[in-house]
Design a protein around this motif. Sequence first.
Motif, PDB file in Angstrom:
ATOM      1  N   PHE A  83      -0.991  20.933  39.088  1.00  0.00           N
ATOM      2  CA  PHE A  83      -0.802  22.037  38.132  1.00  0.00           C
ATOM      3  C   PHE A  83      -2.135  22.868  38.105  1.00  0.00           C
ATOM      4  CE2 PHE A  83       2.304  19.358  36.724  1.00  0.00           C
ATOM      5  CZ  PHE A  83       3.140  19.889  36.508  1.00  0.00           C
ATOM      6  N   CYS A  84      -2.264  24.099  37.994  1.00  0.00           N
ATOM      7  CA  CYS A  84      -3.449  24.916  38.054  1.00  0.00           C
ATOM      8  C   CYS A  84      -4.230  24.917  36.828  1.00  0.00           C
ATOM      9  CB  CYS A  84      -2.847  26.460  38.282  1.00  0.00           C
ATOM     10  SG  CYS A  84      -4.428  27.530  38.136  1.00  0.00           S
ATOM     11  N   SER A  85      -5.407  24.644  36.849  1.00  0.00           N
ATOM     12  CA  SER A  85      -6.372  24.071  35.622  1.00  0.00           C
ATOM     13  C   SER A  85      -6.548  25.516  34.855  1.00  0.00           C
ATOM     14  CB  SER A  85      -7.492  23.373  35.942  1.00  0.00           C
ATOM     15  OG  SER A  85      -8.235  24.223  37.187  1.00  0.00           O
ATOM     16  N   SER A  86      -6.261  26.746  35.559  1.00  0.00           N
ATOM     17  CA  SER A  86      -6.372  27.821  34.493  1.00  0.00           C
ATOM     18  C   SER A  86      -5.119  28.107  33.997  1.00  0.00           C
ATOM     19  CB  SER A  86      -6.952  29.022  35.895  1.00  0.00           C
ATOM     20  OG  SER A  86      -6.868  30.183  34.889  1.00  0.00           O
ATOM     21  N   THR A  87      -3.897  28.318  34.749  1.00  0.00           N
ATOM     22  CA  THR A  87      -2.690  28.886  34.081  1.00  0.00           C
ATOM     23  C   THR A  87      -1.874  27.605  33.647  1.00  0.00           C
ATOM     24  OG1 THR A  87      -1.560  28.692  36.183  1.00  0.00           O
ATOM     25  CG2 THR A  87      -2.773  30.809  35.578  1.00  0.00           C
ATOM     26  N   GLY A  88      -2.072  26.657  34.176  1.00  0.00           N
ATOM     27  CA  GLY A  88      -1.177  25.353  33.777  1.00  0.00           C
ATOM     28  C   GLY A  88       0.091  25.576  34.469  1.00  0.00           C
ATOM     29  N   GLN A  89       0.269  26.429  35.458  1.00  0.00           N
ATOM     30  CA  GLN A  89       1.466  26.647  36.247  1.00  0.00           C
ATOM     31  C   GLN A  89       1.468  25.360  37.347  1.00  0.00           C
ATOM     32  OE1 GLN A  89       4.115  28.743  35.832  1.00  0.00           O
ATOM     33  NE2 GLN A  89       2.982  29.083  33.709  1.00  0.00           N
ATOM     34  N   PRO A  90       2.470  25.171  38.040  1.00  0.00           N
ATOM     35  CA  PRO A  90       2.559  24.021  39.054  1.00  0.00           C
ATOM     36  C   PRO A  90       1.972  24.738  40.463  1.00  0.00           C
ATOM     37  CG  PRO A  90       4.746  24.525  38.392  1.00  0.00           C
ATOM     38  CD  PRO A  90       3.942  25.441  37.505  1.00  0.00           C
ATOM     39  N   THR A  91       1.221  24.029  41.187  1.00  0.00           N
ATOM     40  CA  THR A  91       0.629  24.600  42.623  1.00  0.00           C
ATOM     41  C   THR A  91       1.396  24.180  43.604  1.00  0.00           C
ATOM     42  OG1 THR A  91      -0.730  22.400  42.418  1.00  0.00           O
ATOM     43  CG2 THR A  91      -1.781  24.491  41.703  1.00  0.00           C
ATOM     44  N   GLN A  92       1.556  25.023  44.741  1.00  0.00           N
ATOM     45  CA  GLN A  92       2.211  24.553  45.991  1.00  0.00           C
ATOM     46  C   GLN A  92       1.222  24.367  47.060  1.00  0.00           C
ATOM     47  OE1 GLN A  92       3.780  27.307  44.018  1.00  0.00           O
ATOM     48  NE2 GLN A  92       5.442  25.613  43.546  1.00  0.00           N
ATOM     49  N   ARG A  93       1.568  23.076  47.628  1.00  0.00           N
ATOM     50  CA  ARG A  93       0.788  22.886  48.972  1.00  0.00           C
ATOM     51  C   ARG A  93       1.216  23.630  50.162  1.00  0.00           C
ATOM     52  NH1 ARG A  93       3.330  17.418  51.360  1.00  0.00           N
ATOM     53  NH2 ARG A  93       2.707  18.449  53.214  1.00  0.00           N
ATOM     54  N   ASN A  94       0.548  23.761  51.092  1.00  0.00           N
ATOM     55  CA  ASN A  94       0.852  24.148  52.344  1.00  0.00           C
ATOM     56  C   ASN A  94       1.337  23.053  53.128  1.00  0.00           C
ATOM     57  OD1 ASN A  94      -1.418  22.893  52.834  1.00  0.00           O
ATOM     58  ND2 ASN A  94      -2.505  24.253  54.343  1.00  0.00           N
ATOM     59  N   GLN A  95       1.970  23.510  54.308  1.00  0.00           N
ATOM     60  CA  GLN A  95       2.573  22.245  54.898  1.00  0.00           C
ATOM     61  C   GLN A  95       1.778  20.946  55.396  1.00  0.00           C
ATOM     62  OE1 GLN A  95       6.023  21.983  55.487  1.00  0.00           O
ATOM     63  NE2 GLN A  95       5.327  19.856  56.173  1.00  0.00           N
ATOM     64  N   SER A  96       0.608  21.277  55.767  1.00  0.00           N
ATOM     65  CA  SER A  96      -0.153  20.161  56.101  1.00  0.00           C
ATOM     66  C   SER A  96      -0.800  19.357  55.002  1.00  0.00           C
ATOM     67  CB  SER A  96      -1.437  20.560  57.097  1.00  0.00           C
ATOM     68  OG  SER A  96      -2.417  21.544  56.391  1.00  0.00           O
ATOM     69  N   GLY A  97      -0.904  20.015  53.665  1.00  0.00           N
ATOM     70  CA  GLY A  97      -1.415  19.544  52.544  1.00  0.00           C
ATOM     71  C   GLY A  97      -2.923  19.751  52.319  1.00  0.00           C
ATOM     72  N   SER A  98      -3.616  20.736  53.172  1.00  0.00           N
ATOM     73  CA  SER A  98      -5.054  20.873  53.127  1.00  0.00           C
ATOM     74  C   SER A  98      -5.291  21.831  51.920  1.00  0.00           C
ATOM     75  CB  SER A  98      -5.352  21.565  54.560  1.00  0.00           C
ATOM     76  OG  SER A  98      -4.839  22.933  54.777  1.00  0.00           O
ATOM     77  N   GLN A  99      -4.445  22.316  51.532  1.00  0.00           N
ATOM     78  CA  GLN A  99      -4.720  23.034  50.220  1.00  0.00           C
ATOM     79  C   GLN A  99      -3.545  23.215  49.219  1.00  0.00           C
ATOM     80  OE1 GLN A  99      -4.436  27.641  51.432  1.00  0.00           O
ATOM     81  NE2 GLN A  99      -5.807  26.779  52.926  1.00  0.00           N
ATOM     82  N   ARG A 100      -3.866  23.559  48.008  1.00  0.00           N
ATOM     83  CA  ARG A 100      -2.702  24.033  47.068  1.00  0.00           C
ATOM     84  C   ARG A 100      -3.150  25.261  46.709  1.00  0.00           C
ATOM     85  NH1 ARG A 100       0.380  19.302  46.093  1.00  0.00           N
ATOM     86  NH2 ARG A 100       1.575  20.611  44.611  1.00  0.00           N
ATOM     87  N   LEU A 101      -2.114  26.248  46.352  1.00  0.00           N
ATOM     88  CA  LEU A 101      -2.108  27.489  45.769  1.00  0.00           C
ATOM     89  C   LEU A 101      -1.346  27.694  44.364  1.00  0.00           C
ATOM     90  CD1 LEU A 101      -2.928  30.280  46.311  1.00  0.00           C
ATOM     91  CD2 LEU A 101      -0.729  30.714  47.642  1.00  0.00           C
ATOM     92  N   CYS A 102      -1.952  28.227  43.432  1.00  0.00           N
ATOM     93  CA  CYS A 102      -1.427  28.692  42.396  1.00  0.00           C
ATOM     94  C   CYS A 102      -1.169  29.977  42.450  1.00  0.00           C
ATOM     95  CB  CYS A 102      -2.127  28.563  40.896  1.00  0.00           C
ATOM     96  SG  CYS A 102      -1.414  29.260  39.540  1.00  0.00           S
ATOM     97  N   HIS A 103       0.322  30.347  42.585  1.00  0.00           N
ATOM     98  CA  HIS A 103       0.947  31.972  42.734  1.00  0.00           C
ATOM     99  C   HIS A 103       0.371  32.588  41.610  1.00  0.00           C
ATOM    100  CE1 HIS A 103       2.356  30.956  46.676  1.00  0.00           C
ATOM    101  NE2 HIS A 103       2.946  29.921  46.226  1.00  0.00           N
ATOM    102  N   SER A 104       0.329  31.966  40.321  1.00  0.00           N
ATOM    103  CA  SER A 104       0.191  32.827  39.266  1.00  0.00           C
ATOM    104  C   SER A 104      -1.220  33.338  39.262  1.00  0.00           C
ATOM    105  CB  SER A 104       0.568  32.043  38.086  1.00  0.00           C
ATOM    106  OG  SER A 104       0.535  32.708  36.877  1.00  0.00           O
ATOM    107  N   SER A 105      -2.312  32.487  39.680  1.00  0.00           N
ATOM    108  CA  SER A 105      -3.590  32.910  39.297  1.00  0.00           C
ATOM    109  C   SER A 105      -4.018  33.237  40.557  1.00  0.00           C
ATOM    110  CB  SER A 105      -4.443  31.802  38.753  1.00  0.00           C
ATOM    111  OG  SER A 105      -4.432  30.690  39.617  1.00  0.00           O
TER     112      SER A 105
END
Length: 340
Positions: free
Chosen positions: A159-181
């Motif tokens: 979860f995003c610590s700014s919006t509380g929305q779920p974060t999505q990983r890229n395929q490799s798992g090298s990062q997670r993105l919050c689409h909302s923030s």
Amino acid sequence: MLQPLRILFRPKWMVSRSSASYVSRMRHLNKIKEEDEACRAALQSGNIFLYHKLAPLLRRTDSGIYQLPALQTKDVEEILEKLGEDKEMVKESILINCTEQNEAQFSFDVGAIEQAAVEELCRGTFVDLRKAFFLLRGSEAPLVARGQALLRWHQTNGFCSSTGQPTQRNQSGSQRLCHSSGITYYPKMSPVVIVLVSDGKRCLLGRQSTFPRGMYSALAGFCDIGETMEEALCREIAEEVGLEVESIQYSGSQHWPFPQSSFMVACHATVNPDKTHVSVDKVELEDARWFSLEEVQEALTIKAPPRNNKGEPTVFWVPPNYAIANRLIQEWANQQHLKS
Ligand SMILES: NC(=O)C1=CN([C@@H]2O[C@H](COP(=O)(O)OP(=O)(O)OC[C@H]3O[C@@H](n4cnc5c(N)ncnc54)[C@H](O)[C@@H]3O)[C@@H](O)[C@H]2O)C=CC1
Ligand SMILES: [Mg+2]
């Protein structure tokens, strides 16, 4: 105060023994890390290390050696199907590294499935990482630690610590993105300095009350935000044992998975031989004291300390050779030996 960086030898893992040169391997790894399609393709022909609630799967060979079994993606899919699970779950695997033959290596946690059933199908056992570290050899221990660190990070950053929305990983798992923030999160490590202090003749080792009995190690501490490594090192030594460092020499670094990912930067440091009075911060350390070369040499020979009837070690010993503290202590002993 910081002495020039020691000239590094070319580490073994950089010397390619196959057709894929180090440069082409790193570029391939970077491509599958960054490009989802390339990563999905790499997963099809890659190796997977299984974990169960972060404990890696090990297999014991007939000769009693523990190994980290590298499963093929199709084998993992088959196991999932046999256990009534969706084989598509394998796509949740996280990229860890790639072999010298450019085969991608992934970690995958089957913690939602019954442990014994997976163990039986895989002819292995899920082992706590601390124990696995003892049992594995060579490059397998850092690899398994890296796989666990990445899985842990994903499991705790959903979860995003700014919006509380779920974060999505890229395929490799090298990062997670919050689409909302729009915030991108990257796997995190905490920088730690670990230092072996010497007064020219003796070295200073300390122990926390949580260490196994008799074990003393080099002093360590987390870097504060905004500090340089040298500042953190001097502060930690001042705080924990009340000494002022005079010079520092870099030794090496290590990823340390316990209790969570730390980036350990290891150094040697000296203090003025006339100012060696130790005043231990009892909140941080149970004890810290100076040890002679003879004491240290003896401790370095102990592979498994003798234990009393309660199973507690009965002698002074130092961390095992996979810990960078051991390397610092070994280096200091070698240097003292050369001086004498
Ligand atoms: N690989 C090796 O050879 C060795 C590794 N270590 C590792 O070094 C690390 C640091 O050593 P310590 O003496 O415990 O550190 P320390 O002297 O900084 O004391 C720990 C305290 O620092 C605070 N702290 C500040 N930032 C923190 C963060 N990012 N994570 C956790 N706590 C933080 C907490 O209050 C914690 O109780 C430990 O995780 C330990 O496992 C320690 C000795 C040998
Ligand atoms: Mg400390």
